[in-house]
Design a protein around this motif. Structure first.
Motif, PDB file in Angstrom:
ATOM      1  N   ARG A   1      41.879  39.200  38.200  1.00  0.00           N
ATOM      2  CA  ARG A   1      41.562  39.830  39.485  1.00  0.00           C
ATOM      3  C   ARG A   1      41.352  38.761  40.542  1.00  0.00           C
ATOM      4  N   TYR A   2      41.849  39.003  41.707  1.00  0.00           N
ATOM      5  CA  TYR A   2      41.674  38.093  42.832  1.00  0.00           C
ATOM      6  C   TYR A   2      40.327  38.418  43.462  1.00  0.00           C
ATOM      7  N   ASP A   3      39.296  37.684  43.043  1.00  0.00           N
ATOM      8  CA  ASP A   3      37.921  38.016  43.407  1.00  0.00           C
ATOM      9  C   ASP A   3      37.638  37.994  44.902  1.00  0.00           C
ATOM     10  N   SER A   4      38.354  37.177  45.661  1.00  0.00           N
ATOM     11  CA  SER A   4      38.109  37.114  47.109  1.00  0.00           C
ATOM     12  C   SER A   4      38.461  38.417  47.812  1.00  0.00           C
ATOM     13  N   ASN A   5      39.401  39.135  47.263  1.00  0.00           N
ATOM     14  CA  ASN A   5      39.849  40.392  47.848  1.00  0.00           C
ATOM     15  C   ASN A   5      40.459  41.247  46.740  1.00  0.00           C
ATOM     16  N   PRO A   6      39.644  41.824  45.854  1.00  0.00           N
ATOM     17  CA  PRO A   6      40.163  42.479  44.654  1.00  0.00           C
ATOM     18  C   PRO A   6      40.919  43.783  44.899  1.00  0.00           C
TER      19      PRO A   6
END
Length: 115
Positions: free
Chosen positions: A88-93
């Motif tokens: 998951r792209y934690d900065s912009n999930p």
């Protein structure tokens, strides 16, 4: 549940705009290029390069992925880590539109997608 035919056409249109803006110049595309595929409810962006041993064959390296959650109406954003698994792209999930996903990949704020 797969993306509807209408959503696929709209998504393809946005992906084609992204490619038109972000692909390498035509004279370099035999060395490096980018592409996409839509499978089920997911969109995957990948880098295309010649195989290091067999120059006539190509290698596709996954870069970014967005999966549409129809019941929630948003896209989940993922990036490929060194372990060759999607994370998951934690900065912009999550994003509400495919355009937002493509904007995140274009900006690559944390150098997760194209390094």
């Amino acid at each position: 549940m797969a993306i509807s035919e209408f959503e696929i056409k709209r998504t393809e249109s946005e992906l084609e705009k992204y490619l038109a803006k972000n692909r390498p110049p035509a004279h370099l595309r035999h060395q490096v290029d980018i592409g996409y595929r839509i499978s089920g409810q997911s969109v995957e962006l990948f880098e295309i390069r010649p195989h290091w041993k067999a120059v006539d064959s190509k290698i596709e390296t996954p870069v970014a992925k967005a999966t549409f959650v129809k019941t929630k109406g948003y896209w989940k954003v993922f990036w490929m880590q060194q372990d060759l698994k999607w994370h998951r792209y934690d900065s912009n999930p999550e994003v509400s539109r495919i355009e937002d996903f493509l904007q995140i990949v274009s900006e690559d704020e944390h150098s997760c997608f194209f390094g």
